[in-house]
Every structure is written in C-alpha cells, then in structure tokens.
Design an enzyme around this catalytic site. Structure first.
Site, PDB file in Angstrom:
ATOM      1  N   THR A   8       0.373   8.666  -7.243  1.00  0.00           N
ATOM      2  CA  THR A   8      -0.021   7.357  -6.718  1.00  0.00           C
ATOM      3  C   THR A   8      -1.416   7.007  -7.202  1.00  0.00           C
ATOM      4  O   THR A   8      -2.218   7.891  -7.486  1.00  0.00           O
ATOM      5  CB  THR A   8       0.006   7.311  -5.168  1.00  0.00           C
ATOM      6  OG1 THR A   8      -0.318   5.985  -4.734  1.00  0.00           O
ATOM      7  CG2 THR A   8      -0.966   8.276  -4.528  1.00  0.00           C
ATOM      8  N   ASN A  10      -2.888   4.503  -5.312  1.00  0.00           N
ATOM      9  CA  ASN A  10      -3.308   3.734  -4.139  1.00  0.00           C
ATOM     10  C   ASN A  10      -4.046   4.660  -3.161  1.00  0.00           C
ATOM     11  O   ASN A  10      -3.427   5.520  -2.536  1.00  0.00           O
ATOM     12  CB  ASN A  10      -2.054   3.117  -3.500  1.00  0.00           C
ATOM     13  CG  ASN A  10      -2.383   2.257  -2.299  1.00  0.00           C
ATOM     14  OD1 ASN A  10      -3.318   2.547  -1.561  1.00  0.00           O
ATOM     15  ND2 ASN A  10      -1.617   1.211  -2.111  1.00  0.00           N
ATOM     16  N   ASP A  70       7.755   4.497  -3.489  1.00  0.00           N
ATOM     17  CA  ASP A  70       7.697   3.068  -3.783  1.00  0.00           C
ATOM     18  C   ASP A  70       8.057   2.348  -2.486  1.00  0.00           C
ATOM     19  O   ASP A  70       9.041   2.679  -1.832  1.00  0.00           O
ATOM     20  CB  ASP A  70       8.654   2.678  -4.900  1.00  0.00           C
ATOM     21  CG  ASP A  70       8.289   1.311  -5.463  1.00  0.00           C
ATOM     22  OD1 ASP A  70       7.124   1.125  -5.840  1.00  0.00           O
ATOM     23  OD2 ASP A  70       9.160   0.423  -5.502  1.00  0.00           O
ATOM     24  N   PHE A 151      -3.477  -1.079   5.423  1.00  0.00           N
ATOM     25  CA  PHE A 151      -3.716  -1.756   4.145  1.00  0.00           C
ATOM     26  C   PHE A 151      -2.525  -2.660   3.842  1.00  0.00           C
ATOM     27  O   PHE A 151      -1.571  -2.732   4.612  1.00  0.00           O
ATOM     28  CB  PHE A 151      -3.942  -0.737   3.022  1.00  0.00           C
ATOM     29  CG  PHE A 151      -2.718   0.063   2.653  1.00  0.00           C
ATOM     30  CD1 PHE A 151      -2.344   1.169   3.405  1.00  0.00           C
ATOM     31  CD2 PHE A 151      -1.931  -0.288   1.558  1.00  0.00           C
ATOM     32  CE1 PHE A 151      -1.212   1.902   3.083  1.00  0.00           C
ATOM     33  CE2 PHE A 151      -0.796   0.451   1.222  1.00  0.00           C
ATOM     34  CZ  PHE A 151      -0.445   1.542   1.999  1.00  0.00           C
ATOM     35  N   GLY A 152      -2.611  -3.310   2.711  1.00  0.00           N
ATOM     36  CA  GLY A 152      -1.489  -4.117   2.226  1.00  0.00           C
ATOM     37  C   GLY A 152      -1.065  -5.172   3.235  1.00  0.00           C
ATOM     38  O   GLY A 152      -1.883  -5.959   3.730  1.00  0.00           O
ATOM     39  N   TYR A 153       0.210  -5.168   3.563  1.00  0.00           N
ATOM     40  CA  TYR A 153       0.776  -6.181   4.456  1.00  0.00           C
ATOM     41  C   TYR A 153       0.660  -5.810   5.937  1.00  0.00           C
ATOM     42  O   TYR A 153       1.176  -6.534   6.800  1.00  0.00           O
ATOM     43  CB  TYR A 153       2.254  -6.410   4.104  1.00  0.00           C
ATOM     44  CG  TYR A 153       2.466  -6.956   2.706  1.00  0.00           C
ATOM     45  CD1 TYR A 153       2.380  -8.326   2.453  1.00  0.00           C
ATOM     46  CD2 TYR A 153       2.748  -6.115   1.629  1.00  0.00           C
ATOM     47  CE1 TYR A 153       2.579  -8.836   1.179  1.00  0.00           C
ATOM     48  CE2 TYR A 153       2.939  -6.614   0.344  1.00  0.00           C
ATOM     49  CZ  TYR A 153       2.857  -7.968   0.133  1.00  0.00           C
ATOM     50  OH  TYR A 153       3.050  -8.477  -1.130  1.00  0.00           O
ATOM     51  N   ASP A 154       0.009  -4.710   6.238  1.00  0.00           N
ATOM     52  CA  ASP A 154      -0.070  -4.251   7.636  1.00  0.00           C
ATOM     53  C   ASP A 154      -0.574  -5.322   8.607  1.00  0.00           C
ATOM     54  O   ASP A 154      -0.066  -5.417   9.729  1.00  0.00           O
ATOM     55  CB  ASP A 154      -0.964  -3.000   7.747  1.00  0.00           C
ATOM     56  CG  ASP A 154      -0.257  -1.745   7.255  1.00  0.00           C
ATOM     57  OD1 ASP A 154       0.981  -1.773   7.106  1.00  0.00           O
ATOM     58  OD2 ASP A 154      -0.946  -0.742   7.002  1.00  0.00           O
ATOM     59  N   HIS A 179       7.277   3.754   7.980  1.00  0.00           N
ATOM     60  CA  HIS A 179       8.278   3.926   6.918  1.00  0.00           C
ATOM     61  C   HIS A 179       7.941   5.154   6.060  1.00  0.00           C
ATOM     62  O   HIS A 179       8.792   5.962   5.736  1.00  0.00           O
ATOM     63  CB  HIS A 179       8.294   2.656   6.058  1.00  0.00           C
ATOM     64  CG  HIS A 179       6.919   2.153   5.740  1.00  0.00           C
ATOM     65  ND1 HIS A 179       6.075   1.654   6.710  1.00  0.00           N
ATOM     66  CD2 HIS A 179       6.190   2.135   4.592  1.00  0.00           C
ATOM     67  CE1 HIS A 179       4.910   1.330   6.176  1.00  0.00           C
ATOM     68  NE2 HIS A 179       4.961   1.621   4.886  1.00  0.00           N
ATOM     69  N   ARG A 180       6.649   5.315   5.755  1.00  0.00           N
ATOM     70  CA  ARG A 180       6.233   6.427   4.880  1.00  0.00           C
ATOM     71  C   ARG A 180       6.410   7.766   5.610  1.00  0.00           C
ATOM     72  O   ARG A 180       6.886   8.739   5.037  1.00  0.00           O
ATOM     73  CB  ARG A 180       4.769   6.210   4.458  1.00  0.00           C
ATOM     74  CG  ARG A 180       4.242   7.190   3.437  1.00  0.00           C
ATOM     75  CD  ARG A 180       3.001   6.681   2.709  1.00  0.00           C
ATOM     76  NE  ARG A 180       3.308   5.551   1.856  1.00  0.00           N
ATOM     77  CZ  ARG A 180       2.954   4.278   2.134  1.00  0.00           C
ATOM     78  NH1 ARG A 180       2.223   3.997   3.191  1.00  0.00           N
ATOM     79  NH2 ARG A 180       3.311   3.300   1.326  1.00  0.00           N
TER      80      ARG A 180
HETATM   81  P1  ITT Z   1       1.289   3.316  -6.358  1.00  0.00           P
HETATM   82  O1  ITT Z   1       2.480   2.655  -6.997  1.00  0.00           O
HETATM   83  O2  ITT Z   1       0.265   3.762  -7.337  1.00  0.00           O
HETATM   84  O3  ITT Z   1       1.655   4.376  -5.370  1.00  0.00           O
HETATM   85  P2  ITT Z   1       1.055   0.716  -5.076  1.00  0.00           P
HETATM   86  O4  ITT Z   1       0.021   0.125  -4.158  1.00  0.00           O
HETATM   87  O5  ITT Z   1       1.432  -0.088  -6.303  1.00  0.00           O
HETATM   88  O6  ITT Z   1       0.542   2.180  -5.476  1.00  0.00           O
HETATM   89  P3  ITT Z   1       3.735   0.375  -4.047  1.00  0.00           P
HETATM   90  O7  ITT Z   1       4.241  -0.180  -5.336  1.00  0.00           O
HETATM   91  O8  ITT Z   1       4.595   1.372  -3.337  1.00  0.00           O
HETATM   92  O9  ITT Z   1       2.311   1.066  -4.229  1.00  0.00           O
HETATM   93  O10 ITT Z   1       3.396  -0.764  -2.997  1.00  0.00           O
HETATM   94  C1  ITT Z   1       3.685  -2.131  -3.193  1.00  0.00           C
HETATM   95  C2  ITT Z   1       2.789  -2.970  -2.338  1.00  0.00           C
HETATM   96  O11 ITT Z   1       3.278  -2.891  -0.979  1.00  0.00           O
HETATM   97  C3  ITT Z   1       1.349  -2.473  -2.295  1.00  0.00           C
HETATM   98  O12 ITT Z   1       0.582  -3.104  -3.239  1.00  0.00           O
HETATM   99  C4  ITT Z   1       0.912  -2.842  -0.897  1.00  0.00           C
HETATM  100  O13 ITT Z   1       0.393  -4.151  -0.919  1.00  0.00           O
HETATM  101  C5  ITT Z   1       2.206  -2.807  -0.096  1.00  0.00           C
HETATM  102  N1  ITT Z   1       2.322  -1.610   0.716  1.00  0.00           N
HETATM  103  C6  ITT Z   1       2.714  -0.360   0.337  1.00  0.00           C
HETATM  104  N2  ITT Z   1       2.696   0.486   1.374  1.00  0.00           N
HETATM  105  C7  ITT Z   1       2.291  -0.243   2.443  1.00  0.00           C
HETATM  106  C8  ITT Z   1       2.049   0.065   3.804  1.00  0.00           C
HETATM  107  O14 ITT Z   1       2.212   1.290   4.281  1.00  0.00           O
HETATM  108  N3  ITT Z   1       1.637  -0.909   4.601  1.00  0.00           N
HETATM  109  C9  ITT Z   1       1.441  -2.176   4.135  1.00  0.00           C
HETATM  110  N4  ITT Z   1       1.624  -2.539   2.874  1.00  0.00           N
HETATM  111  C10 ITT Z   1       2.052  -1.585   2.020  1.00  0.00           C
END
Ligand code: ITT
Length: 196
Positions: A8, A10, A70, A151-154, A179-180
């Site tokens: 990863t 991230n 993913d 992070f992300g959409y949380d 989910h993770r």
């Molecule tokens: P890697 O592929 O290097 O692991 P990434 O951030 O691109 O990193 P993903 O493709 O799995 O990882 O994630 C797609 C998007 O979904 C990511 O950019 C985040 O914005 C979001 N995401 C992933 N996991 C999340 C989580 O646990 N909570 C909220 N948003 C999440």
C-alpha cells in the site's frame, strides 16, 4: 517465522492495518512495508482484481508473499459508484466528498444506503493467488461531513446504530467493525493456519 509485505502507499490504511496486526499477530509473522514508491497500475475491473494487482506487485518487489487491499465506497442511489473508482472519483478527497454530496443532494434519508467494500489478497512473487478475503460495512451517506478521525470517505459515512460517522470513531473503534477489519481478521487466521 514468516515475513509478509504490505502493498500500500496509503499511510492511513497502513496505520489501521498495523494497529490491528499488533493484536492479531503472533511473533511468528512479521509484516514489512513495500520498499520505495508503490504505485501499480490499478486497471482491474473489480476490487479483487485490483487487490491482486497490488499484492503481486508488492510480492515481486519484496520477493516474499504480500498482502494488499482494494477498497471502495459503494452508494446504492449512485448505482454502486464510486466503487472501484473511489480513488479517482475527483482530484482530491475534499472534491470527492463534495461530488458525492452534490450528487446525493435530492436523495431522501431512506435512499442514502451505502457500504464500504474491502477485498484483501495475499499473493506470492510468482503470481500465485494464495488467499482472498472480503469485508463490508453498511451505513448511509450523511448530508455533510463530520469527524476528524479516519480518512477518505469516512466523514460522510454515517452508521445509524452508533449515531456517528466513521470519522467520529477513534482508530480503535473503527478497527473493531470496519470493512478492513472484517477482511483482515479472517485473513490473519488463514495465514496462521496455512503458513505459520
Ligand atoms: P493503495 O492502493 O496504495 O493501498 P489507495 O488510497 O489508492 O491506496 P484504495 O484504492 O483501496 O487505496 O482506496 C480507494 C479510495 O477509497 C481511497 O483513495 C480512499 O479515498 C477511499 N478509502 C479506502 N479505504 C477507506 C476507508 O477505510 N475509509 C474511507 N475511505 C477509504
């Protein structure tokens, strides 16, 4: 002792996984982060294909088995979007959230159902797919972002039973139900049974 690479780039994902591994792993398993810039071409059509692409790439780089996940946010009212395109839905995270809120602005509370989907793949350097696990959590898309954690959409992913968004949970809380976590826990059980 077995060594497994984590594929990863991230840092938030890594923090979550490392925190869970502290509790789940014994001294027999050591996880190491993939070396260098890690940016494989995620051109698969499913979460599983993309997690496999990342796992194999990390396994080849590190010459050891590797684990990658993913993940995506799948919104019912948007026909499952952004789904596997969650990382590419807009140029930055703020814009991604804004875009979803805009697309959902006329959608009623009962039609705001969504889930996070996570697929984890463990692969070997020769491309063998060793094991796959999936995890999912259901919630609804809130009308505005709330919370400072995660992070992300949380910040827009609201869980009615807990009356909070995923970003209003501490790392520990998120890791009990995410989910993770739901993919990683059985994955570690499988590794312990089949590898160690
Ligand atoms: P890697 O592929 O290097 O692991 P990434 O951030 O691109 O990193 P993903 O493709 O799995 O990882 O994630 C797609 C998007 O979904 C990511 O950019 C985040 O914005 C979001 N995401 C992933 N996991 C999340 C989580 O646990 N909570 C909220 N948003 C999440």
């Amino acid at each position: 002792m077995i060594k497994i690479a984590l594929g990863t780039s991230n840092p938030h994902k890594l923090e979550e996984i490392n925190d869970m591994l502290k509790e789940l792993c014994s001294e027999d398993i050591e996880f190491v982060l993939v070396d260098g810039d890690f940016n494989p071409d995620e051109n698969g059509l499913t979460f599983e294909e993309n997690s496999y692409i990342k796992a194999v790439e990390a396994a080849k780089i590190m010459n050891m088995p590797a684990l990658a996940d993913d993940t995506g946010l799948c919104v019912d009212a948007l026909d499952g979007r952004p789904g596997i395109y969650s990382a590419r839905y807009a140029p930055n995270q703020e814009a991604k959230i804004k875009k979803i809120l805009e697309e959902m602005k006329d959608v009623s509370y009962e039609n705001r159902k969504a889930h996070f989907a996570c697929t984890m793949t463990l692969a070997a350097p020769d491309g063998t797919k060793l094991h796959v696990q999936t995890g999912r959590i259901d919630g609804i898309i809130d009308t505005k972002p709330s919370g400072e954690h995660g992070f992300g959409y949380d910040p827009i992913f609201f869980i009615p039973e807990l009356n909070k968004t995923m970003a209003q949970m501490t790392l520990k809380e998120k890791n009990t139900l995410s989910h993770r976590a739901r993919a990683l826990k059985p994955m570690i059980d499988w590794i312990k049974t089949n590898f160690v």
